[in-house]
Design an enzyme around this catalytic site. Structure first.
Site, short mmCIF file in Angstrom:
data_model
loop_
_atom_site.label_atom_id
_atom_site.label_comp_id
_atom_site.label_asym_id
_atom_site.label_seq_id
_atom_site.Cartn_x
_atom_site.Cartn_y
_atom_site.Cartn_z
N GLU A 182 1.21 16.16 6.96
CA GLU A 182 1.46 15.24 8.08
C GLU A 182 2.01 13.92 7.55
OE1 GLU A 182 -2.46 14.73 9.49
OE2 GLU A 182 -2.58 16.73 10.37
N LYS A 195 1.95 10.09 6.80
CA LYS A 195 0.86 9.13 6.60
C LYS A 195 1.28 7.85 7.33
CE LYS A 195 -2.17 7.13 3.15
NZ LYS A 195 -2.25 5.82 3.79
N ASP A 213 1.47 4.22 8.89
CA ASP A 213 1.16 2.91 8.33
C ASP A 213 0.90 1.94 9.47
OD1 ASP A 213 0.76 1.04 6.43
OD2 ASP A 213 2.87 0.75 5.92
N TYR A 262 -5.06 12.55 14.29
CA TYR A 262 -4.77 13.54 13.26
C TYR A 262 -6.00 14.22 12.69
CZ TYR A 262 -5.34 9.13 10.70
OH TYR A 262 -5.79 7.92 10.26
N LYS A 291 2.34 9.31 -1.83
CA LYS A 291 2.86 7.98 -1.48
C LYS A 291 4.36 7.88 -1.79
CE LYS A 291 0.09 4.65 -1.16
NZ LYS A 291 -0.37 3.86 0.00
N CYS A 314 24.06 -31.93 7.69
CA CYS A 314 24.73 -30.65 7.46
C CYS A 314 25.11 -30.52 5.98
CB CYS A 314 25.97 -30.54 8.32
SG CYS A 314 26.95 -29.06 7.95
N CYS A 338 29.29 -30.53 6.11
CA CYS A 338 30.10 -31.66 6.59
C CYS A 338 29.32 -32.96 6.65
CB CYS A 338 30.70 -31.34 7.96
SG CYS A 338 29.49 -31.43 9.29
N CYS A 388 24.11 -28.15 13.32
CA CYS A 388 25.17 -29.11 13.01
C CYS A 388 26.03 -29.16 14.26
CB CYS A 388 25.98 -28.60 11.82
SG CYS A 388 27.58 -29.41 11.67
N CYS A 416 33.23 -28.88 11.72
CA CYS A 416 32.58 -28.61 10.43
C CYS A 416 33.24 -27.39 9.78
CB CYS A 416 31.09 -28.37 10.65
SG CYS A 416 30.24 -27.70 9.22
S1 IVH Z 1 -6.65 11.97 7.18
C1 IVH Z 1 -10.86 11.66 5.09
N1 IVH Z 1 -4.22 11.86 8.07
O1 IVH Z 1 -4.69 6.85 5.61
C2 IVH Z 1 -9.68 10.90 5.32
N2 IVH Z 1 -5.21 9.84 7.29
O2 IVH Z 1 -7.11 6.68 3.31
C3 IVH Z 1 -9.05 11.33 6.58
N3 IVH Z 1 -3.75 7.87 7.51
O3 IVH Z 1 -6.55 4.51 6.66
C4 IVH Z 1 -7.75 10.74 6.72
N4 IVH Z 1 -2.04 8.93 8.39
O4 IVH Z 1 -5.92 5.97 8.71
C5 IVH Z 1 -5.23 11.16 7.53
N5 IVH Z 1 -2.07 11.93 8.92
C6 IVH Z 1 -3.08 11.23 8.40
C7 IVH Z 1 -3.01 9.85 8.17
C8 IVH Z 1 -4.10 9.18 7.60
C9 IVH Z 1 -2.51 7.75 7.99
C10 IVH Z 1 -4.53 6.73 6.98
C11 IVH Z 1 -5.91 6.65 7.51
C12 IVH Z 1 -6.64 5.89 6.45
C13 IVH Z 1 -5.90 6.24 5.23
C14 IVH Z 1 -6.71 7.22 4.46
#
Ligand code: IVH
Length: 715
Positions: A142, A144, A146, A255, A356, A450, A453, A468, A473
């Site tokens: 999935e 991740k 942010d 999720y 990451k 400015c 000028c 300005c 100018c």
């Molecule tokens: S599963 C047991 N799935 O990442 C941990 N976390 O360190 C269960 N995060 O702040 C997390 N997308 O909010 C999971 N698809 C995703 C995620 C996700 C972002 C974040 C989560 C947490 C950090 C986990």
């Protein structure tokens, strides 16, 4: 969630109701039935819009339905239920934030950065599960997200509590704010699956394009900008006033089903086989769930680690295409049985790992701040950085927007600063690392004059930007020439910034009029030009001379006169120089031209230098007379009827047909020539005949009276 059949019925009922709105129920019983039905219909449309991103009715129609429900509830307050769509935003302020204990602690994730790390993870999983080294483990992958982590509890199918992640054990209670997110259902049918109480994990975040709009609005209002969507989202979770939280454009994805018990309190997570299955159920119950694979490429379930690596690499390169900010992928062992075998450390589950993406943030030194003068005189501070690599691009110039931005972040020359380049977003300074200062850092001194000028800078009341005001100018003159020839303005191909600078340095360009008296013979002798380029440039400039006047008006760099307002102006004048005789009021009579813009255009045409400039341009062959293209009404890019097709039939009593059509166009509608399946709205005047009958027969067309139309767009 909704079967095809259910969707068809809900859609058709919506259309039927819309035709009769506004309606007043005859008695309590009728009102009660109607409120219940509207609740269901509105929840359905919210799901289509906020969860599926695929609405089936217009915003306007949705508002009509919503207002009708509000009206009924106002008349019969007993009919208000806690899960009514009208009950999301509470006006109550949260004074103190309460800390709550999560039902199950929320752990962190271990990190990985490349294919090798993922292979190691796979090997470790197999060991923990006593599988042979050549076995294939299935993973769910999935995005991740942010944003800000949220933890939701549903009890007996109702949203009972929402909290932030906090330290994983204790979080802040944020129920009132989360209720305002229409991607979070207030009720969901967990009981269908035997679940009496559940805890879900997910993320609240702001879509990247919406974030850009929010920041643009804040910039215009002189407010502090959000550094990035994450900060805007996490700040939004904790707003004291739920009404403000509701205005942040937050959306929630879920999720993970972290905890689920039946009525007797027995854990029933074991009833499910895979992580993917539990997420699908959440989708089925109306939640927004991650979309992990490129369009049509599957559901993110990978048969083995090799497929996981491919998908992670795909998104590493493609992350800018994802509509939300993501900083990696999360790889989870799909089988819940195997997850249990893997277990967890005190810090993170051993069955999951975060992959990451390459860093987009870096620290570097701020060498200096330069001040650049734009085409309308706005002075913008620009940070000169020691060059730094950010996700494959060298960054060394970053806009600091305005004085407030520098002051709020306390940016000083010599500071180490944290720079971020997120996607297509231009790089920006997130913060300065003041702990690293050694005392040699110098405050940024804003110029009083400015830098080009030397005329004194002024900051108009209520604005965040110093200007300005000397129209002559050199910096402004150059920027105006660059804008004049650009794609949005006169669109002169081959006359870009570097060419203009070159001609300027040669002494050929002093004002935009000079662009139309270039000596092409001389140009053809310049190094890097030749006869062909000179000929092409001549052709492009000759073509630009014939542009409609809305392009010319726009190209003059009058502050706030954009393409849309230029069109409004061009539509009502025969010749550009008529404007020198206009008084201020006359501009304000044009709808959508506000007092500030009116003043700016007025000032421009009162200045005799500008009038002379235009006269010279006309002598050089530039068209100043209205053309066919100028007479077309500007098609609005917003308005209550945006994207709708509309048709008028019969005799209208307060408007002529032309006026009605102009109003509809200004409200964003396009005018249809006949009744067809593509028609959205038919406004039927008196003695409407066959068109009305045909529209009624189609059953998909909204039929309005003239009064309904004028109520919406203004008489
Ligand atoms: S599963 C047991 N799935 O990442 C941990 N976390 O360190 C269960 N995060 O702040 C997390 N997308 O909010 C999971 N698809 C995703 C995620 C996700 C972002 C974040 C989560 C947490 C950090 C986990």
């Amino acid at each position: 969630m909704y079967s095809k059949e259910a969707q068809r019925i809900l859609f058709e009922r919506s259309k039927e109701l819309l035709k009769t709105l506004p309606a007043e129920p005859a008695d309590f019983n009728q009102a009660s039935e109607r409120a219940w039905e509207l609740g269901n219909i509105i929840r359905y449309h919210e799901w289509r819009y906020y969860v599926q991103n695929d609405p089936v009715i217009s915003d306007f129609e949705y508002d009509q339905l919503y207002k009708q429900l509000e009206a009924i509830e106002a008349q019969y307050p007993d009919l208000v239920t806690p899960d009514s769509p009208t009950q999301r935003v509470s006006p109550d302020l949260t004074e103190t934030v309460e800390q709550v204990v999560h039902l199950t602690p929320m752990l962190s994730l271990d990190n990985s950065y490349d294919a090798e790390d993922l292979l190691d993870f796979d090997t470790a999983v197999k060991k923990l599960c006593s599988l042979p080294p050549d076995a294939e483990v299935e993973y769910a992958v999935e995005p991740k997200f942010d944003g800000g982590t949220i933890v939701l509890i549903y009890e007996n199918d109702r949203l009972a509590r929402a909290a932030t992640r906090g330290n994983g054990e204790l979080g802040d209670e944020i129920t009132a704010n989360m209720r305002t997110l229409r991607s979070i259902p207030l009720t969901a049918g967990f009981s269908k699956y035997g679940m009496a109480k559940v805890e879900l994990r997910g993320e609240a975040l702001i879509r990247k394009d919406i974030f850009e709009k929010i920041n643009a609005r804040r910039l215009a209002a002189g407010e502090v900008l959000f550094a990035n969507p994450r900060n805007a989202a996490t700040g939004g979770l904790r707003m004291k006033d739920p009404r403000e939280a509701a205005g942040r454009g937050l959306e929630a994805f879920v999720y993970q089903l972290g905890y689920a018990v039946d009525e007797s309190g027995k854990n029933i997570l074991g009833a499910f086989k895979t992580h993917h299955q539990t997420v699908e159920i959440l989708g089925e119950l109306g939640f927004k769930i991650p979309d992990p694979a490129p369009e049509g490429a599957g559901d993110g379930v990978c048969r083995n680690i090799a497929e996981v690596i491919d998908l992670c690499n795909y998104w590493q390169n493609q992350r800018d295409d994802y509509p939300y900010e993501i900083d990696g992928m999360v790889v989870k062992v799909n089988s819940l049985d195997l997850q249990e075998k893997c277990g967890s450390t005190t810090h993170h589950p051993r069955w999951a790992i975060a992959f990451k993406f390459k860093a987009r943030q870096a620290t570097t030194r701020l060498r200096d701040v330069e001040f650049q003068v734009g085409k309308t005189g706005a002075v913008t501070p620009v940070a000169k950085l020691e060059p730094v690599q950010l996700a494959g691009v060298t960054v060394q110039n970053v806009s600091l927007h305005n004085e407030d931005f520098i002051r709020n972040k306390d940016i000083r020359i010599g500071d180490q600063v944290l720079v971020e380049r997120a996607g297509d977003v231009i790089p920006y300074i997130v913060k300065t690392l003041d702990a690293l200062r050694d005392g040699s850092e110098q405050p940024v001194v804003y110029p009083t004059h400015c830098p080009v000028c030397q005329s004194p800078l002024v900051k108009p009341e209520g604005e965040a930007i110093w200007r300005c005001e000397n129209a002559e100018c050199e910096a402004q003159v150059l920027q105006r020439m660059i804008f004049h020839t650009s794609k949005h303005a006169m669109d002169i191909e081959g006359m870009g910034e570097s060419t203009i600078l070159r001609f300027y340095k040669l002494g050929w360009l002093h004002s935009i009029a000079d662009i139309y008296r270039l000596d092409y013979k001389q140009i053809s002798q310049l190094e890097g030009f030749g006869q062909k380029s000179a000929d092409n440039l001549e052709k492009a400039i000759e073509k630009a001379k014939q542009n409609p006047i809305y392009r010319l008006l726009h190209s003059l760099s009058i502050h706030h006169l954009g393409q849309k307002s230029s069109k409004l102006l061009a539509a009502v004048i025969g010749h550009v120089l008529e404007l020198k005789d206009w008084d201020l009021e006359r501009y304000q009579e044009i709808k959508d031209i506000g007092p500030v813009l009116a003043q700016n255009v007025y000032n421009f045409f009162q200045n005799e230098h500008n009038v002379e400039l235009l006269q010279t341009m006309e002598q050089l062959g530039v068209n100043l007379s209205q053309t066919e293209a100028d007479r077309k009404p500007a098609s609005a890019s917003e308005g209550p009827l945006l994207g709708k097709t509309i048709l008028f039939t019969g005799t209208l009593s307060t408007l002529t047909r032309e006026q009605a059509e102009a109003k509809a166009a200004a409200a964003g509608a396009s005018i249809s020539s006949g009744v067809s399946k593509n028609l959205n709205i038919l406004v039927a005047g008196e003695k409407a005949g066959s068109k009305l009958k045909k529209a009624q027969a189609l059953g998909t067309v909204l039929i309005w009276t003239e009064a309904e139309f004028t109520e919406l767009v203004g008489a």
